[in-house]
Design an enzyme around this catalytic site. Structure first.
Site, mmCIF file in Angstrom:
data_model
loop_
_atom_site.group_PDB
_atom_site.id
_atom_site.type_symbol
_atom_site.label_atom_id
_atom_site.label_comp_id
_atom_site.label_asym_id
_atom_site.label_seq_id
_atom_site.Cartn_x
_atom_site.Cartn_y
_atom_site.Cartn_z
ATOM 1 N N THR A 10 38.543 114.093 144.030
ATOM 2 C CA THR A 10 37.207 114.000 143.881
ATOM 3 C C THR A 10 36.356 115.120 143.330
ATOM 4 O O THR A 10 37.042 115.988 142.845
ATOM 5 C CB THR A 10 36.570 113.767 145.220
ATOM 6 O OG1 THR A 10 36.696 114.926 145.961
ATOM 7 C CG2 THR A 10 36.892 112.590 145.976
ATOM 8 N N CYS A 13 37.090 119.233 144.585
ATOM 9 C CA CYS A 13 38.497 119.478 145.474
ATOM 10 C C CYS A 13 39.315 120.398 144.961
ATOM 11 O O CYS A 13 40.326 120.634 145.549
ATOM 12 C CB CYS A 13 39.011 117.991 145.489
ATOM 13 S SG CYS A 13 39.972 117.530 144.076
ATOM 14 N N GLY A 14 38.924 121.347 144.057
ATOM 15 C CA GLY A 14 39.632 122.299 143.535
ATOM 16 C C GLY A 14 40.508 122.197 142.341
ATOM 17 O O GLY A 14 41.388 123.029 142.193
ATOM 18 N N GLU A 87 37.962 118.733 132.797
ATOM 19 C CA GLU A 87 36.872 117.548 132.851
ATOM 20 C C GLU A 87 37.561 116.381 131.817
ATOM 21 O O GLU A 87 36.792 116.156 131.085
ATOM 22 C CB GLU A 87 35.657 118.375 132.398
ATOM 23 C CG GLU A 87 35.067 119.408 132.994
ATOM 24 C CD GLU A 87 34.517 119.259 134.370
ATOM 25 O OE1 GLU A 87 34.585 117.951 134.652
ATOM 26 O OE2 GLU A 87 34.195 120.114 135.266
ATOM 27 N N GLN A 89 38.086 113.419 132.458
ATOM 28 C CA GLN A 89 37.460 112.399 132.602
ATOM 29 C C GLN A 89 36.592 112.046 131.378
ATOM 30 O O GLN A 89 36.095 110.931 131.054
ATOM 31 C CB GLN A 89 36.607 111.978 133.598
ATOM 32 C CG GLN A 89 35.684 113.108 133.889
ATOM 33 C CD GLN A 89 35.823 114.482 134.739
ATOM 34 O OE1 GLN A 89 36.883 114.841 134.571
ATOM 35 N NE2 GLN A 89 34.533 115.041 134.738
HETATM 36 N N1 LIG Z 1 32.584 130.014 149.233
HETATM 37 C C1 LIG Z 1 33.932 129.521 149.270
HETATM 38 N N2 LIG Z 1 34.953 129.886 150.019
HETATM 39 C C2 LIG Z 1 36.131 129.250 149.951
HETATM 40 N N3 LIG Z 1 36.442 128.205 149.194
HETATM 41 C C3 LIG Z 1 35.408 127.749 148.339
HETATM 42 C C4 LIG Z 1 34.228 128.381 148.256
HETATM 43 N N4 LIG Z 1 33.236 127.719 147.496
HETATM 44 C C5 LIG Z 1 34.225 126.598 146.973
HETATM 45 N N5 LIG Z 1 35.249 126.676 147.462
HETATM 46 C C6 LIG Z 1 36.352 126.027 147.156
HETATM 47 O O1 LIG Z 1 36.471 125.740 145.998
HETATM 48 C C7 LIG Z 1 36.833 124.009 146.055
HETATM 49 C C8 LIG Z 1 35.910 123.466 144.622
HETATM 50 O O2 LIG Z 1 36.841 124.197 143.393
HETATM 51 P P1 LIG Z 1 36.569 123.798 141.977
HETATM 52 O O3 LIG Z 1 37.771 124.186 141.241
HETATM 53 O O4 LIG Z 1 34.871 124.113 141.554
HETATM 54 O O5 LIG Z 1 36.491 122.006 142.121
HETATM 55 P P2 LIG Z 1 36.581 120.840 141.158
HETATM 56 O O6 LIG Z 1 36.950 121.704 139.725
HETATM 57 O O7 LIG Z 1 37.586 119.963 141.874
HETATM 58 O O8 LIG Z 1 35.249 120.104 141.237
HETATM 59 C C9 LIG Z 1 36.043 123.640 147.118
HETATM 60 O O9 LIG Z 1 36.649 122.504 147.653
HETATM 61 C C10 LIG Z 1 36.484 124.676 148.169
HETATM 62 O O10 LIG Z 1 37.712 124.314 148.523
HETATM 63 C C1 LIG Z 2 30.753 111.102 139.741
HETATM 64 C C2 LIG Z 2 30.136 111.469 138.116
HETATM 65 C C3 LIG Z 2 30.446 112.718 137.749
HETATM 66 N N1 LIG Z 2 30.010 113.430 136.718
HETATM 67 C C4 LIG Z 2 30.102 114.818 136.277
HETATM 68 C C5 LIG Z 2 29.346 115.508 137.302
HETATM 69 C C6 LIG Z 2 30.071 116.890 136.829
HETATM 70 O O1 LIG Z 2 29.485 117.535 135.778
HETATM 71 C C7 LIG Z 2 31.405 116.472 136.654
HETATM 72 C C8 LIG Z 2 32.563 116.474 137.532
HETATM 73 O O2 LIG Z 2 32.991 118.087 137.805
HETATM 74 P P1 LIG Z 2 33.808 118.675 139.024
HETATM 75 O O3 LIG Z 2 34.295 119.852 138.260
HETATM 76 O O4 LIG Z 2 34.725 117.598 139.159
HETATM 77 O O5 LIG Z 2 32.748 118.656 139.969
HETATM 78 O O6 LIG Z 2 31.371 115.178 136.374
HETATM 79 C C9 LIG Z 2 29.434 112.307 135.882
HETATM 80 O O7 LIG Z 2 29.094 112.582 134.796
HETATM 81 N N2 LIG Z 2 29.355 110.834 136.221
HETATM 82 C C10 LIG Z 2 29.756 110.627 137.205
HETATM 83 O O8 LIG Z 2 29.678 109.416 137.560
#
Ligand SMILES: Nc1ncnc2c1ncn2[C@@H]1O[C@H](COP(=O)(O)OP(=O)(O)O)[C@@H](O)[C@H]1O
Ligand SMILES: Cc1cn([C@H]2C[C@H](O)[C@@H](COP(=O)(O)O)O2)c(=O)[nH]c1=O
EC number: 2.7.1.21
Length: 216
Positions: A10, A13-14, A87, A89
C-alpha cells in the site's frame, strides 16, 4: 542471472525507503545505479521517502523509452550496474516491457517499487504489467495499518476525510495531507468496502444515536 523484481504494497509501507536502502548498499560497494521515478511528491527528478531521505533520479516522461535510455547511457561509456524504478505504478505498460528487456538483453537487475491498486482498488496498468512480467513479486513486510488495527491492504482517496470513489486515477498526494484537500488513507478491505475512514468512523462513534442516553 539478472531479475525484474516488483516490490509492492500500500501507500506508506516503506517502498521508497527500501529503494533508497538498496541504492545505498550497492553504491557503498562501488556499483552505479540508474534511478527512475515519476510523479514523486518531492518533485520532478526526485526519489523521496517519508523518513526524510531523498536522492536525484531520472523523471520518466510520457512516451520515454527506458531501454533506449539505458542503451544510450551505456553507449556513451557511462556506467549502470542496476536499475531502480520508483512509483512504478505510474509507468506505462510498454515502459514495463522495456524494463524487462533491460533485464534480459542488458543483463541488469531491475528493482521496481509501486502500489498495485488505485483508490478504487483497480490495478494500475503499470503494476498489472509488472505482476505479469516480474521474476519475483515481493510484498513489503512492514505492514501499514488500518485505523481499526488490521493490516491495511487498500488505498482510499479522501476529501475532507471522507472516502471518494470518483475521479482521475492519478492524483499525486499523501496520507498526511490537510483534511480539506484530496488525501489518502490506507484501510483494510472491510473498511475500504464500507468506505469507512478514520474520520467517518470517529464521526459515527460520536453520532447522537449511539451516545449514552442521559438520565437527567
Ligand atoms: N517519524 C517516523 N519514524 C519512524 N518511521 C517512520 C516515520 N515516518 C515514516 N516512517 C516509516 O516510513 C514508512 C513510509 O516510508 P516510505 O518509503 O515513504 O513509504 P512508501 O514509499 O511505501 O509510500 C512508514 O510506514 C513508516 O514505517
Ligand atoms: C491510491 C492512489 C495513489 N495515487 C498517488 C498518491 C501518491 O502520490 C502515489 C503513491 O505514493 P507512495 O509513495 O506509495 O505513498 O500515488 C494516485 O495517483 N492514485 C491513486 O489511486
Amino acid at each position: 542471472m539478472s531479475e525484474l523484481v516488483f516490490f509492492c504494497g500500500t501507500m506508506d509501507c516503506g517502498k521508497s525507503t527500501l529503494a533508497l536502502q538498496i541504492e545505498h548498499n550497492r553504491s557503498a560497494r562501488g556499483l552505479v545505479g540508474m534511478i527512475f521515478t515519476r510523479n514523486d511528491r518531492a518533485g520532478q527528478g526526485k526519489l523521496s521517502s517519508r523518513l526524510g531521505l531523498v536522492t536525484d533520479a531520472v523523471e520518466v516522461e510520457d512516451g520515454a523509452d527506458l531501454y533506449a535510455h539505458l542503451v544510450d547511457h551505456l553507449s556513451q561509456g557511462r556506467r549502470a550496474d542496476y536499475v531502480i524504478a520508483d512509483e512504478a505504478q505510474f509507468l506505462a505498460p510498454e515502459q514495463i516491457d522495456q524494463l524487462a528487456r533491460v533485464v534480459d538483453d542488458l543483463d541488469l537487475d531491475v528493482y521496481a517499487f509501486g502500489i498495485t491498486t488505485d483508490f478504487r482498488s483497480k490495478l494500475f496498468p503499470g503494476s498489472q504489467r509488472l505482476v505479469e512480467l516480474a521474476d519475483r513479486v515481493e510484498v513489503l513486510q512492514v505492514e501499514a495499518l488500518c485505523w481499526c488495527g488490521a493490516r491495511a491492504t487498500h488505498n482510499a482517496r479522501t476529501v475532507g476525510g471522507v472516502m471518494v470513489v470518483e475521479g482521475a486515477q492519478v492524483v499525486v498526494g499523501d496520507v498526511t495531507g490537510s483534511t480539506d484537500e484530496i488525501g489518502y488513507e490506507v484501510l483494510c478491505r472491510r473498511h475500504h468496502r464500507r468506505r469507512m475512514t478514520a474520520a467517518t468512523a470517529r464521526a459515527a462513534a460520536l453520532a447522537p444515536d449511539v451516545l449514552p442516553v442521559s438520565s437527567g
